[in-house]
Design a protein around this motif. Structure first.
Motif, PDB file in Angstrom:
ATOM      1  N   ARG A  15      93.392 108.017  42.060  1.00  0.00           N
ATOM      2  CA  ARG A  15      92.843 107.962  43.412  1.00  0.00           C
ATOM      3  C   ARG A  15      93.897 107.475  44.423  1.00  0.00           C
ATOM      4  N   GLN A  16      94.700 106.510  44.008  1.00  0.00           N
ATOM      5  CA  GLN A  16      95.714 105.979  44.927  1.00  0.00           C
ATOM      6  C   GLN A  16      96.939 106.879  44.985  1.00  0.00           C
ATOM      7  N   LEU A  20      97.518 101.212  49.982  1.00  0.00           N
ATOM      8  CA  LEU A  20      96.913 101.062  51.309  1.00  0.00           C
ATOM      9  C   LEU A  20      96.255  99.695  51.434  1.00  0.00           C
ATOM     10  N   MET A  79      93.292  97.948  50.854  1.00  0.00           N
ATOM     11  CA  MET A  79      92.120  97.576  51.642  1.00  0.00           C
ATOM     12  C   MET A  79      91.426  96.390  50.984  1.00  0.00           C
ATOM     13  N   MET A  80      92.224  95.481  50.481  1.00  0.00           N
ATOM     14  CA  MET A  80      91.729  94.257  49.847  1.00  0.00           C
ATOM     15  C   MET A  80      90.823  94.551  48.661  1.00  0.00           C
ATOM     16  N   LYS A  81      91.104  95.636  47.964  1.00  0.00           N
ATOM     17  CA  LYS A  81      90.263  95.954  46.807  1.00  0.00           C
ATOM     18  C   LYS A  81      90.726  95.164  45.598  1.00  0.00           C
ATOM     19  N   ILE A  82      90.772  93.867  45.749  1.00  0.00           N
ATOM     20  CA  ILE A  82      91.205  93.036  44.624  1.00  0.00           C
ATOM     21  C   ILE A  82      90.055  92.128  44.234  1.00  0.00           C
ATOM     22  N   THR A  83      90.080  91.675  43.040  1.00  0.00           N
ATOM     23  CA  THR A  83      89.046  90.722  42.627  1.00  0.00           C
ATOM     24  C   THR A  83      89.665  89.327  42.589  1.00  0.00           C
ATOM     25  N   GLU A  84      88.812  88.355  42.392  1.00  0.00           N
ATOM     26  CA  GLU A  84      89.286  86.979  42.416  1.00  0.00           C
ATOM     27  C   GLU A  84      90.365  86.740  41.352  1.00  0.00           C
ATOM     28  N   TYR A  85      91.272  85.897  41.690  1.00  0.00           N
ATOM     29  CA  TYR A  85      92.346  85.461  40.780  1.00  0.00           C
ATOM     30  C   TYR A  85      93.226  86.620  40.322  1.00  0.00           C
ATOM     31  N   GLN A  86      93.272  87.672  41.114  1.00  0.00           N
ATOM     32  CA  GLN A  86      94.087  88.819  40.727  1.00  0.00           C
ATOM     33  C   GLN A  86      95.017  89.137  41.893  1.00  0.00           C
ATOM     34  N   LEU A  87      96.292  89.277  41.585  1.00  0.00           N
ATOM     35  CA  LEU A  87      97.228  89.607  42.653  1.00  0.00           C
ATOM     36  C   LEU A  87      97.137  91.105  42.952  1.00  0.00           C
TER      37      LEU A  87
END
Lengths: 187, 409
Positions: free
Chosen positions: B74-75, B356, B358-366
């Motif tokens: 997708r990216q 891009l 869009m802050m699609k990160i989860t907690e404690y993950q860089l």
């Protein structure tokens, strides 16, 4: 004929992800399509312990921004991406050739391939589902326990979203690109 | 009514006569296998068969699994097949430019390669289309809706439509060249060249129009594509002429190749100049999303393959002999084409390098710093299949047509 938009009081978000679940359920998003149609981003707090900037650790719900000048619409070679009568950016799966140009052009990473139709799909503000049934809210808004989201007609001065945007400061994501997003983050 | 029927029959007869008088050698399947059985020829024949088999396997896998058979995500929705398509269409445009030197612009020294180069431009773009047909998810839908609901603001629409027209003009030009109708060949050649250049710069525009991809956005690619097309065309001209004369070039071929080598030296110098400034302006000021991408690109091996193989080695061969070492540049052109392939791969990959985010990160993950991509086996097999198809079509063409300049020249 309306001009739909959404205001997000994002600092109220508790990252319960009920919106993601409701969206998947309502719009039939396939299993495994995580953070595809809508998502909640989690920002780690800036700084080094103990000097952490707690305010920076906000959650940031997001999705397609339904831009008024959508790059994805401009680049589509077959007009599969179009603005519907309510200004919602939609994809006509019959016309989509899956060239993926829109996925590359979208600044918000808001598009994905739906494995059922093998075409590009995205948030539609529940146009095919809830709005088509005559409801006035989106699934993500309806389910949110802290009332982060407010969906409505930006052209109606009496609508809740219009009043919110008049009375609260807000910003849009990557607005410098000239995309004129219709998702507004309230501060 | 009867008059109209007679007129219609007259036109049909004329078209029939036009087609039947195209000089084509009558060959059978047996003739295809009839080639000098040298080790090099046998190796090339084996590679063509192998590549075509790979093409069939890759396409089969794609038809079963769709884009899941590819390494695209997708990216990173554009992968190796887009790069290979660009590689082939750049080759086609380049050969069209080289072919036009003689029959469109009237430079007599280059007339000897016109027919061969124009035929090369046809087979390379056909190979490109064969590859892209398995990257575009719905090619039939594309053919229908490109016409019914054209997206006139889309660079892909213009690129695809103009390339379709370009192929038509190239085929017509080639037919007139075969018939030795130089006047008509010139008219269709000029039209084909202009449409090809427009199509090719639109292909650059596909990347240049991406406002959100700072590394590609801007005027650079639409112009750079034309420059690199000419460079690719000259590399291919050396390879084709080298095979045609088995490196024992006659005087007129020597003269043409030395001239082409000198032009190539100038073009490579301009390309290196452009590339240097692209990188300098990219890094300058440390603009996020551009400077960091450029700095990353400068540390990746494919970029240096592009620079060393695609530009430096051939440039050194040309400069060190003032363009006279044409046998050296024949080998240098192979190295150059490897560099050109990496140039296309880099262009596609580098465009999508920056997440891009869009802050699609989860907690404690860089968050990921760069978008990773590596082509899958199916993508590699289809790409090699495109090369096999190109080589096969070219070989069959050398049997079917007289690709050398006519004596009357």
């Amino acid at each position: 004929m309306a001009r739909y938009g959404m205001a997000l009081d994002y600092k109220n978000c508790i990252n319960c992800k009920a919106c993601e679940v409701a969206c998947k359920e309502e719009n039939g998003v396939l299993l495994g399509a995580d953070k595809h149609r809508i998502w909640v981003g989690a920002n780690n707090p800036d700084g080094v312990w103990p000097n952490l900037d707690i305010a920076s650790a906000a959650f940031m719900p997001s999705q397609c921004q339904h831009c008024e000048e959508a790059p994805c619409e401009e680049v589509c070679p077959t007009h599969a991406t179009y603005y519907d009568e309510n200004g919602v950016v939609r994809v006509d799966s019959d016309k989509c050739i899956l060239c993926s140009y829109c996925m590359n052009a979208c600044p918000y990473d808001a598009r994905y391939v739906d494995d059922r139709t093998v075409t590009v799909d995205k948030c539609t503000f529940c146009s095919d589902t809830r709005l088509a049934r005559g409801e006035t809210t989106t699934a993500c808004q309806n389910t949110c326990p802290t009332k982060v989201r407010t969906f409505g007609d930006l052209d109606d001065p009496e609508s809740e979203i219009s009043i919110l945007l008049k009375t609260r400061d807000h910003f849009s994501l990557k607005a410098h690109l000239g995309t004129k997003p219709k998702l507004f983050y309230l501060t | 009514m009867a008059e109209a029927t007679v007129k219609k029959e007259g036109i049909v007869a004329q078209v029939k006569e036009f087609i039947t008088t195209i000089p084509v050698n009558k060959i059978g399947i047996k003739d295809i296998f009839n080639y000098p059985k040298t080790p090099v020829n046998n190796l090339i024949a084996l590679l063509i068969v192998l590549f075509l088999a790979m093409f069939a396997i890759g396409v089969g896998n794609y038809l079963i699994h769709g884009h899941h058979a590819y390494g695209v995500t997708r990216q990173h929705p554009w992968g190796l097949l887009i790069a290979v398509y660009i590689f082939f269409v750049v080759s086609s445009t380049g050969l069209c430019i080289v072919g036009s030197l003689g029959d469109v612009f009237g430079f007599k020294d280059y007339e000897m390669i016109s027919k061969r180069a124009i035929f090369g431009s046809i087979v390379t773009i056909m190979a490109g289309f064969a590859v892209i047909a398995f990257e575009i998810g719905h090619p039939i839908t594309m053919l229908i809706y490109n016409v019914l609901t054209p997206g006139l603001r889309s660079a892909i629409w213009w690129m695809g439509t103009l390339y379709g027209l370009y192929l038509t003009f190239m085929i017509i030009e080639f037919v007139f060249l075969l018939k030795h109708d130089m006047k008509s060949a010139k008219i269709f050649g000029l039209a084909g060249l202009l449409i090809g250049l427009a199509a090719h710069s639109n292909l650059g525009g596909v990347f240049g129009f991406l406002n959100t991809r700072l590394i590609s956005n801007g005027v650079f690619y639409p112009t750079y594509f034309i420059l690199t097309a000419f460079i690719t065309g000259i590399y291919l001209a050396f390879i084709m002429m080298g095979f045609r004369y088995k490196l024992n070039f006659p005087e007129n071929a020597k003269k043409m190749l030395v001239n082409l080598a000198k032009i190539q030296g100038l073009l490579l110098a301009i390309l290196m100049f452009f590339e240097t400034w692209k990188m300098l302006t990219g890094v300058y000021g440390g603009m996020p999303g551009r400077a960091d991408v450029v700095e990353h690109i400068l540390t990746t091996p494919p970029f240096w393959v592009e620079v060393i193989a695609g530009m430096l080695i051939p440039f050194i061969i040309i400069i060190s002999s003032k363009g006279n070492n044409i046998k050296g540049l024949f080998w240098g052109s192979f190295i150059g084409m490897v560099g050109i392939f990496f140039m296309r791969y880099d262009l596609v990959h580098d465009t999508q390098l920056k997440p891009l985010q869009m802050m699609k990160i989860t907690e404690y993950q860089l968050p990921p710093k760069w978008v990773e991509y590596f082509p899958s086996a199916s993508e590699i097999m289809i790409s090699l299949g495109g090369l096999g198809l190109c080589l096969l079509l070219y070989y069959v063409g050398t049997k079917l047509f007289n690709l050398d300049a006519d004596e009357a020249h």
